[in-house]
Each structure stands twice: as C-alpha cells, then as structure tokens.
Scaffold this motif. Sequence first.
Motif, PDB file in Angstrom:
ATOM      1  N   THR A   8      17.788 -18.559   7.247  1.00 39.67           N
ATOM      2  CA  THR A   8      16.477 -19.206   7.241  1.00 39.67           C
ATOM      3  C   THR A   8      15.594 -18.520   6.188  1.00 39.67           C
ATOM      4  OG1 THR A   8      15.548 -17.687   8.874  1.00 39.67           O
ATOM      5  CG2 THR A   8      16.610 -19.713   9.717  1.00 39.67           C
ATOM      6  N   ARG A   9      14.513 -19.179   5.850  1.00 39.49           N
ATOM      7  CA  ARG A   9      13.549 -18.570   4.920  1.00 39.49           C
ATOM      8  C   ARG A   9      12.996 -17.268   5.515  1.00 39.49           C
ATOM      9  NH1 ARG A   9      12.302 -21.668   0.666  1.00 39.49           N
ATOM     10  NH2 ARG A   9      12.776 -23.880   0.787  1.00 39.49           N
ATOM     11  N   GLY A  10      12.764 -17.258   6.807  1.00 38.29           N
ATOM     12  CA  GLY A  10      12.289 -16.047   7.469  1.00 38.29           C
ATOM     13  C   GLY A  10      13.277 -14.902   7.343  1.00 38.29           C
ATOM     14  N   MET A  11      14.566 -15.189   7.493  1.00 36.51           N
ATOM     15  CA  MET A  11      15.583 -14.148   7.356  1.00 36.51           C
ATOM     16  C   MET A  11      15.666 -13.680   5.897  1.00 36.51           C
ATOM     17  SD  MET A  11      17.674 -12.035   8.580  1.00 36.51           S
ATOM     18  CE  MET A  11      17.712 -12.540  10.272  1.00 36.51           C
ATOM     19  N   ALA A  12      15.514 -14.588   4.955  1.00 36.51           N
ATOM     20  CA  ALA A  12      15.521 -14.196   3.543  1.00 36.51           C
ATOM     21  C   ALA A  12      14.350 -13.249   3.252  1.00 36.51           C
ATOM     22  CB  ALA A  12      15.454 -15.431   2.647  1.00 36.51           C
ATOM     23  N   LEU A  13      13.201 -13.506   3.869  1.00 36.69           N
ATOM     24  CA  LEU A  13      12.061 -12.593   3.713  1.00 36.69           C
ATOM     25  C   LEU A  13      12.377 -11.225   4.319  1.00 36.69           C
ATOM     26  CD1 LEU A  13       9.069 -15.002   4.366  1.00 36.69           C
ATOM     27  CD2 LEU A  13       9.515 -13.716   2.254  1.00 36.69           C
ATOM     28  N   ALA A  14      13.109 -11.218   5.423  1.00 33.96           N
ATOM     29  CA  ALA A  14      13.517  -9.939   6.022  1.00 33.96           C
ATOM     30  C   ALA A  14      14.466  -9.190   5.081  1.00 33.96           C
ATOM     31  CB  ALA A  14      14.184 -10.181   7.375  1.00 33.96           C
ATOM     32  N   LYS A  15      15.338  -9.910   4.398  1.00 28.15           N
ATOM     33  CA  LYS A  15      16.290  -9.279   3.461  1.00 28.15           C
ATOM     34  C   LYS A  15      15.553  -8.667   2.268  1.00 28.15           C
ATOM     35  CE  LYS A  15      20.078 -10.356   5.645  1.00 28.15           C
ATOM     36  NZ  LYS A  15      20.869  -9.336   6.310  1.00 28.15           N
ATOM     37  N   VAL A  16      14.589  -9.384   1.717  1.00 25.65           N
ATOM     38  CA  VAL A  16      13.853  -8.834   0.573  1.00 25.65           C
ATOM     39  C   VAL A  16      12.985  -7.663   1.023  1.00 25.65           C
ATOM     40  CG1 VAL A  16      11.930 -10.476   0.601  1.00 25.65           C
ATOM     41  CG2 VAL A  16      12.523  -9.367  -1.513  1.00 25.65           C
ATOM     42  N   PHE A  17      12.471  -7.723   2.254  1.00 25.43           N
ATOM     43  CA  PHE A  17      11.700  -6.591   2.772  1.00 25.43           C
ATOM     44  C   PHE A  17      12.604  -5.369   2.898  1.00 25.43           C
ATOM     45  CE2 PHE A  17       9.276  -4.009   5.725  1.00 25.43           C
ATOM     46  CZ  PHE A  17       7.971  -4.216   5.313  1.00 25.43           C
ATOM     47  N   GLU A  18      13.812  -5.576   3.398  1.00 30.74           N
ATOM     48  CA  GLU A  18      14.781  -4.476   3.505  1.00 30.74           C
ATOM     49  C   GLU A  18      15.108  -3.901   2.123  1.00 30.74           C
ATOM     50  OE1 GLU A  18      19.370  -3.712   5.043  1.00 30.74           O
ATOM     51  OE2 GLU A  18      18.413  -5.635   5.456  1.00 30.74           O
ATOM     52  N   HIS A  19      15.259  -4.772   1.136  1.00 32.27           N
ATOM     53  CA  HIS A  19      15.579  -4.336  -0.232  1.00 32.27           C
ATOM     54  C   HIS A  19      14.486  -3.437  -0.790  1.00 32.27           C
ATOM     55  CE1 HIS A  19      15.704  -4.889  -4.669  1.00 32.27           C
ATOM     56  NE2 HIS A  19      16.995  -4.692  -4.471  1.00 32.27           N
ATOM     57  N   GLN A  20      13.222  -3.857  -0.665  1.00 30.58           N
ATOM     58  CA  GLN A  20      12.144  -3.055  -1.230  1.00 30.58           C
ATOM     59  C   GLN A  20      12.012  -1.733  -0.483  1.00 30.58           C
ATOM     60  OE1 GLN A  20       8.672  -2.452   0.053  1.00 30.58           O
ATOM     61  NE2 GLN A  20       9.421  -3.218   2.006  1.00 30.58           N
ATOM     62  N   THR A  21      12.230  -1.764   0.828  1.00 28.88           N
ATOM     63  CA  THR A  21      12.165  -0.535   1.617  1.00 28.88           C
ATOM     64  C   THR A  21      13.260   0.441   1.191  1.00 28.88           C
ATOM     65  OG1 THR A  21      11.233  -1.725   3.503  1.00 28.88           O
ATOM     66  CG2 THR A  21      12.246   0.404   3.970  1.00 28.88           C
ATOM     67  N   HIS A  22      14.454  -0.073   0.982  1.00 33.78           N
ATOM     68  CA  HIS A  22      15.596   0.745   0.559  1.00 33.78           C
ATOM     69  C   HIS A  22      15.307   1.458  -0.768  1.00 33.78           C
ATOM     70  CE1 HIS A  22      19.738   1.744  -0.543  1.00 33.78           C
ATOM     71  NE2 HIS A  22      19.557   1.060  -1.659  1.00 33.78           N
ATOM     72  N   HIS A  23      14.853   0.703  -1.760  1.00 34.35           N
ATOM     73  CA  HIS A  23      14.629   1.303  -3.078  1.00 34.35           C
ATOM     74  C   HIS A  23      13.408   2.217  -3.110  1.00 34.35           C
ATOM     75  CE1 HIS A  23      18.031  -0.291  -5.141  1.00 34.35           C
ATOM     76  NE2 HIS A  23      17.845  -1.421  -4.488  1.00 34.35           N
ATOM     77  N   ARG A  24      12.373   1.877  -2.386  1.00 32.73           N
ATOM     78  CA  ARG A  24      11.241   2.805  -2.285  1.00 32.73           C
ATOM     79  C   ARG A  24      11.707   4.100  -1.621  1.00 32.73           C
ATOM     80  NH1 ARG A  24       7.463   0.162   0.796  1.00 32.73           N
ATOM     81  NH2 ARG A  24       8.548   0.961   2.618  1.00 32.73           N
ATOM     82  N   GLY A  25      12.498   3.991  -0.573  1.00 31.05           N
ATOM     83  CA  GLY A  25      13.024   5.167   0.115  1.00 31.05           C
ATOM     84  C   GLY A  25      13.860   6.045  -0.801  1.00 31.05           C
ATOM     85  N   GLN A  26      14.638   5.432  -1.674  1.00 33.48           N
ATOM     86  CA  GLN A  26      15.434   6.218  -2.620  1.00 33.48           C
ATOM     87  C   GLN A  26      14.550   7.073  -3.520  1.00 33.48           C
ATOM     88  OE1 GLN A  26      17.817   3.096  -4.487  1.00 33.48           O
ATOM     89  NE2 GLN A  26      19.626   3.925  -3.468  1.00 33.48           N
TER      90      GLN A  26
ATOM     91  N   ALA B 202       0.833  -1.209   0.000  1.00 31.22           N
ATOM     92  CA  ALA B 202       0.000   0.000   0.000  1.00 31.22           C
ATOM     93  C   ALA B 202       0.867   1.258   0.000  1.00 31.22           C
ATOM     94  CB  ALA B 202      -0.932  -0.001   1.215  1.00 31.22           C
ATOM     95  N   TYR B 203       1.944   1.239   0.751  1.00 30.00           N
ATOM     96  CA  TYR B 203       2.845   2.394   0.825  1.00 30.00           C
ATOM     97  C   TYR B 203       3.524   2.626  -0.524  1.00 30.00           C
ATOM     98  CZ  TYR B 203       6.247   5.474   3.249  1.00 30.00           C
ATOM     99  OH  TYR B 203       7.010   6.522   3.673  1.00 30.00           O
ATOM    100  N   THR B 204       3.997   1.570  -1.147  1.00 32.03           N
ATOM    101  CA  THR B 204       4.632   1.692  -2.465  1.00 32.03           C
ATOM    102  C   THR B 204       3.613   2.175  -3.489  1.00 32.03           C
ATOM    103  OG1 THR B 204       6.215  -0.040  -1.892  1.00 32.03           O
ATOM    104  CG2 THR B 204       5.955   0.466  -4.238  1.00 32.03           C
TER     105      THR B 204
ATOM    106  N   MET C 292      11.587   1.311  -9.426  1.00 36.30           N
ATOM    107  CA  MET C 292      10.447   0.496  -9.024  1.00 36.30           C
ATOM    108  C   MET C 292      10.506  -0.899  -9.654  1.00 36.30           C
ATOM    109  SD  MET C 292       8.633   1.919  -6.777  1.00 36.30           S
ATOM    110  CE  MET C 292       8.254   3.485  -6.011  1.00 36.30           C
ATOM    111  N   LEU C 293      10.984  -0.991 -10.874  1.00 32.36           N
ATOM    112  CA  LEU C 293      11.129  -2.300 -11.511  1.00 32.36           C
ATOM    113  C   LEU C 293      12.254  -3.099 -10.846  1.00 32.36           C
ATOM    114  CD1 LEU C 293      10.583  -1.210 -15.208  1.00 32.36           C
ATOM    115  CD2 LEU C 293       8.998  -2.563 -13.786  1.00 32.36           C
ATOM    116  N   HIS C 294      13.317  -2.431 -10.435  1.00 29.03           N
ATOM    117  CA  HIS C 294      14.404  -3.092  -9.718  1.00 29.03           C
ATOM    118  C   HIS C 294      13.896  -3.630  -8.376  1.00 29.03           C
ATOM    119  CE1 HIS C 294      18.439  -3.952  -8.262  1.00 29.03           C
ATOM    120  NE2 HIS C 294      18.095  -3.327  -7.136  1.00 29.03           N
TER     121      HIS C 294
END
Length: 177
Positions: A141-159, A38-40, A67-69
């Motif tokens: 773990t799969r949970g940590m990988a989800l945290a990494k992808v969440f961080e990635h999308q947050t980083h690029h949206r923030g940019q 929703a934020y994106t 956004m595509l990245h």
Amino acid sequence: MKVINVLTMLCLLLSFVSAAQAQTTTDELVKEWERARAYTKEYLDTMPESGYGLKPTPDMRSFADQMLHLTDGNYGMGAAATGVKSPYGMGELEKSTTDKSKANVTKVVLAGYDFVIDGIKKMTPAQLAEPIKLFGRFDMTRGMALAKVFEHQTHHRGQTTVYLRLAGVKPPQEKLF
C-alpha cells in the motif's frame, strides 16, 4: 434471532472502529516526518564543515554522500508512495551534486524532507490504503511504501552517527518522540 443480529452488528461495528483506530492518519505521518526532519537537521548542524567529506573507509560514502543518498530515497520512494512526481531521477542527487558544502547539503536534504511532508499532506486516508507496485515489483500500500522510505532515511541517518564520532563530535540526543 434479533439478539443474534444485534450482537453480530455490534461485533462488526467494533471491529471496524478498532481497525480505523489502528491505522495511521496522514496527520500522524506528517508529525513523524517533521520529527525525522528536525532530527536529521541536528545531524547536519552537528557535523563540522570539515566532516562533510569524511569517509570512515575509502570504499564508504562520505557524510555528505550518505545524506544525499538518504535524500534520493526520500524523493524516489516518497514520490512512489505519495503519487507526486519527483523533480529528480533515482540516485541523481548523490551522483550529480558537486557542491557538497555543509550549507548546500543541508538545503538539499531538508528540501527532500519537505517534498515527502508536502506529498503526505495532500493525501487522503483512503490513499494510504491504495495498492501500488513500488519500483515496479514490490506490491504494497502507499502507507507501507511511506513506512519503507521512513525506514530508509532512519537507517542512513543512523549510519552517520559513526561519522560524527570519527569527526570528534557527539551525536544529537535520540528523538523518538
């Protein structure tokens, strides 16, 4: 002797309960990803059509490419984390999407969020704790990988906040909750 055994058992039980409560559930992850989606979408809606090609400097990505990245990461890392096969190769959307209109980029980006959210909905809590090798080299773990992808999308949206300001529009209000 029985008092020590009972106390030991009680301590073990409490530590297991605490550990279980500290773990993020799939329902909580879905809620966080829905909030991020929703934020994106607010960012996508706020940028005028004319700003989708905006590059702060010639060697930077355009708003659409950022956004595509972000979406390439959602598909690639999201697939690795959830175990659901991605319909796209790594980096494919940013490299091959020719229609970078507001409508198309919005559709593609939101579909990327839906891919991750749907993948998480299919996971069990036990799967979040499963070990994987992200990109064949990072143990987590799969949970940590989800945290990494969440961080990635947050980083690029923030940019893209800078892109919005350069386009003369006010970025959306922060959505932490």
